[in-house]
Scaffold this active site. Structure first.
Site, PDB file in Angstrom:
ATOM      1  N   LYS A 276      14.923  22.021 -10.451  1.00 58.83           N
ATOM      2  CA  LYS A 276      14.326  20.740 -10.841  1.00 58.83           C
ATOM      3  C   LYS A 276      15.271  19.840 -11.624  1.00 58.83           C
ATOM      4  O   LYS A 276      16.033  20.289 -12.460  1.00 58.83           O
ATOM      5  CB  LYS A 276      13.075  20.971 -11.702  1.00 58.83           C
ATOM      6  CG  LYS A 276      11.909  21.592 -10.972  1.00 58.83           C
ATOM      7  CD  LYS A 276      11.299  20.666  -9.915  1.00 58.83           C
ATOM      8  CE  LYS A 276      10.527  19.529 -10.509  1.00 58.83           C
ATOM      9  NZ  LYS A 276       9.328  19.979 -11.223  1.00 58.83           N
TER      10      LYS A 276
ATOM     11  N   SER B  27      13.940  21.970 -15.666  1.00 59.71           N
ATOM     12  CA  SER B  27      12.727  22.728 -15.921  1.00 59.71           C
ATOM     13  C   SER B  27      13.110  24.064 -16.518  1.00 59.71           C
ATOM     14  O   SER B  27      14.149  24.630 -16.183  1.00 59.71           O
ATOM     15  CB  SER B  27      11.982  22.930 -14.602  1.00 59.71           C
ATOM     16  OG  SER B  27      11.130  24.052 -14.713  1.00 59.71           O
TER      17      SER B  27
ATOM     18  N   GLU C  32       9.664   8.418 -16.801  1.00 62.25           N
ATOM     19  CA  GLU C  32       8.287   8.888 -17.041  1.00 62.25           C
ATOM     20  C   GLU C  32       7.821   8.499 -18.442  1.00 62.25           C
ATOM     21  O   GLU C  32       6.658   8.115 -18.639  1.00 62.25           O
ATOM     22  CB  GLU C  32       8.207  10.409 -16.865  1.00 62.25           C
ATOM     23  CG  GLU C  32       8.212  10.816 -15.402  1.00 62.25           C
ATOM     24  CD  GLU C  32       8.301  12.325 -15.201  1.00 62.25           C
ATOM     25  OE1 GLU C  32       8.242  12.745 -14.052  1.00 62.25           O
ATOM     26  OE2 GLU C  32       8.449  13.071 -16.186  1.00 62.25           O
TER      27      GLU C  32
ATOM     28  N   HIS D 278       0.824  -1.216   0.000  1.00 65.94           N
ATOM     29  CA  HIS D 278       0.000   0.000   0.000  1.00 65.94           C
ATOM     30  C   HIS D 278       0.861   1.271   0.000  1.00 65.94           C
ATOM     31  O   HIS D 278       0.427   2.303   0.489  1.00 65.94           O
ATOM     32  CB  HIS D 278      -0.948   0.036   1.198  1.00 65.94           C
ATOM     33  CG  HIS D 278      -1.688  -1.254   1.421  1.00 65.94           C
ATOM     34  ND1 HIS D 278      -2.883  -1.543   0.827  1.00 65.94           N
ATOM     35  CD2 HIS D 278      -1.354  -2.347   2.153  1.00 65.94           C
ATOM     36  CE1 HIS D 278      -3.280  -2.748   1.189  1.00 65.94           C
ATOM     37  NE2 HIS D 278      -2.367  -3.259   1.986  1.00 65.94           N
TER      38      HIS D 278
END
Ligand code: ARG
Length: 498
Positions: free
Chosen positions: A319, A313, A326, A192
């Site tokens: 970033k 970024s 991804e 979980h």
């Protein structure tokens, strides 16, 4: 990488020669007598297809990738025709020479692909006829594009599977190497997405290796059914010529012929099976990618991904985004979509061949391209792009009361019923949480308040090392077991990949 040299490289896209534009727009393809130029069915038709229909029905823009397979198939077919006395030796010589020339023209990007000839098969046949005359027109004896295309796709896919199988083995090896290095590196195991019990990072990595090992099995199994010859089925009913299908199968390296001619030209289940296996590969890699994304976020900080797999970024200077994982996660969507596309493509087709089947190629090609790139990049990432932050993993395991089950098991070994032990430890965890410490930090006297069975040796089971070491059975996370599992996984890699 694959052990054997491949006859066809499915990864090598046919050089991007532009399709030849219609010579005279509007009257394109029209020849005297009202029949369209280029159509193999010309005499039957009173008028040429419209330009939009020509574009709509043509597949040469993408099925050019089958050119090498098409030539191989044609050579095997022509040789069989000659041995069977259906085609003369001089014609065979001319066909062999002509196809050799075409092969070279394609390889060098000089082949003039034309929409007027609809697909890869007709483009090659027209060119062959232009090069060698009547012999070229005889090549299609006892054959139809229906069994021809099914053969080409199978040849192409067989080679693609062999490349992907080699790549899968490479990624598995990279996972095994990393797992071996981290057989004793402790991290929190999750259920979980909550800290559950300590595991080793090596154990976690080998879970992915196990998934990919099953993927490799699925691909190998699917290859068996891909590797059967449709040629000889002709349009759908077979042919009146005395062909020798077994001979063609052997020449092309197929394991046998497809028995029923209607089935041979119509079903694409072999491609669907491949798509399903490919979708599972992507699902497994997507899950791994998801973990890399989570682990590399500063909140977790379990791993650092090398800069070459990340981007920055344009607005936020701090970033470092895990773009590669991804995209692996994102690209699983298109491959799953391709599986669904082929299932839907097939489901309402009556026997035998229908033009619908022309739509099988782009999904198939894109799946192979996506998998090939994804496996290559993930192998590089696992082999050279992951820095493991063992300290962060360890801290997270300690913070999450990951050894609570070990304490319960300890009480059970001392006579407590498991449910009572579970309750005692739950209360101890609550107590430790209030104090802001881990179970292992509680003095023995304090732990004993929750169960009189707590003895002086209790801290041995509360340590992370003690916890993982105690899972010492087949499939367990004990470092000794992880090392053995890594060795077994390596031994199971295809020869040459270890
Ligand atoms: N381009 C076609 C395909 O991919 C080849 C077979 C065409 N057969 C036909 N009867 N129109 O399926």
């Amino acid at each position: 990488m694959p052990a054997r040299q491949r006859p066809t490289d499915p990864s090598a896209a046919v050089p991007p020669t532009p399709l030849r534009p219609d010579p005279t727009p509007g009257t394109a393809g029209k020849v005297r007598g009202g029949t369209p130029a280029g159509g193999a069915w010309s005499g039957r038709f009173a008028e040429p297809v419209s330009d939009i229909v020509k574009r709509y029905t043509a597949s040469v823009g993408f099925d050019r990738r089958l050119a090498e397979a098409d030539i191989e198939g044609s050579l095997a077919h022509a040789r069989m025709l000659t041995r069977a006395g259906i085609l003369g030796a001089a014609d065979l010589d001319a066909i062999e020479a002509g196809l050799g020339t075409i092969r070279q023209e394609i390889a060098e990007g000089r082949f003039a692909w034309s929409l007027d000839h609809e697909d890869v098969h007709l483009n090659i046949e027209k060119r062959l006829t232009a090069l060698v005359g009547d012999a070229g027109k005889r090549l299609h004896t006892a054959r139809s594009r229906n069994d021809q295309v099914a053969t080409d796709v199978r040849l192409w896919l067989r080679d693609a599977i062999d490349v992907l199988a080699g790549q899968l083995a490479g990624l598995r090896r990279a996972l095994i190497d990393l797992a071996q290095t981290h057989a004793a590196t402790i991290m929190p195991g999750f259920t979980h997405l909550q800290v559950a019990q300590p595991v080793t990072f090596g154990h976690h990595l080998l879970a992915y290796e196990a998934m990919l090992a099953r993927d490799a099995e699925r691909l190998a199994d699917c290859r068996k059914r891909v590797n059967r010859l449709p040629l000889g089925a002709a349009a759908l009913a077979g042919t009146s010529f005395p062909i020798d299908r077994a001979q063609v199968a052997q020449a092309l390296g197929f394991d046998g012929v497809i028995g029923n001619s209607l089935d041979a030209v119509s079903d694409r289940d072999f491609a669907i099976e491949f798509e399903a296996a490919a979708a599972l590969v992507m699902v497994h890699l997507s899950r791994f990618a998801e973990e890399l994304i989570v682990w590399s976020s500063p909140r977790f900080g379990f791993v650092d991904l090398a800069d070459r797999f990340c981007t920055g970024s344009s607005i936020m200077p701090q970033k470092k985004n895990p773009d590669v994982p991804e995209l692996v996660r994102g690209k699983s969507g298109r491959v799953i979509g391709h599986l669904v596309a082929l299932l839907v493509l097939m489901k309402a087709q009556p026997l035998a061949y229908n033009k619908d089947n022309q739509e099988d190629k782009e999904p198939l090609f894109d799946t192979v391209d996506t998998l090939r790139d994804t496996l290559a990049i993930m192998t590089d990432l696992v082999a050279t792009g992951i820095t493991v932050r063992a300290d962060r993993m360890r801290t997270a395991a300690r913070e999450g009361f990951a050894t609570a089950t070990d304490l319960a098991d300890y009480l059970v070994r001392r006579g407590a019923p498991f449910r009572d032990a579970h309750e005692a430890v739950a209360r101890a965890v609550r107590h430790a949480e209030t104090k802001g410490v881990d179970l292992a930090d509680l003095p023995i006297a304090e732990l004993r308040q929750f169960s009189p069975l707590v003895g002086d040796d209790v801290h041995a089971v509360l340590t992370l090392e003690g916890s993982v070491a105690s899972r010492d059975h087949a499939g367990g996370t004990a470092p000794v077991r992880v090392r053995a599992a890594a060795a077994a996984a390596r031994a199971a890699l295809p020869p040459g990949s270890e």
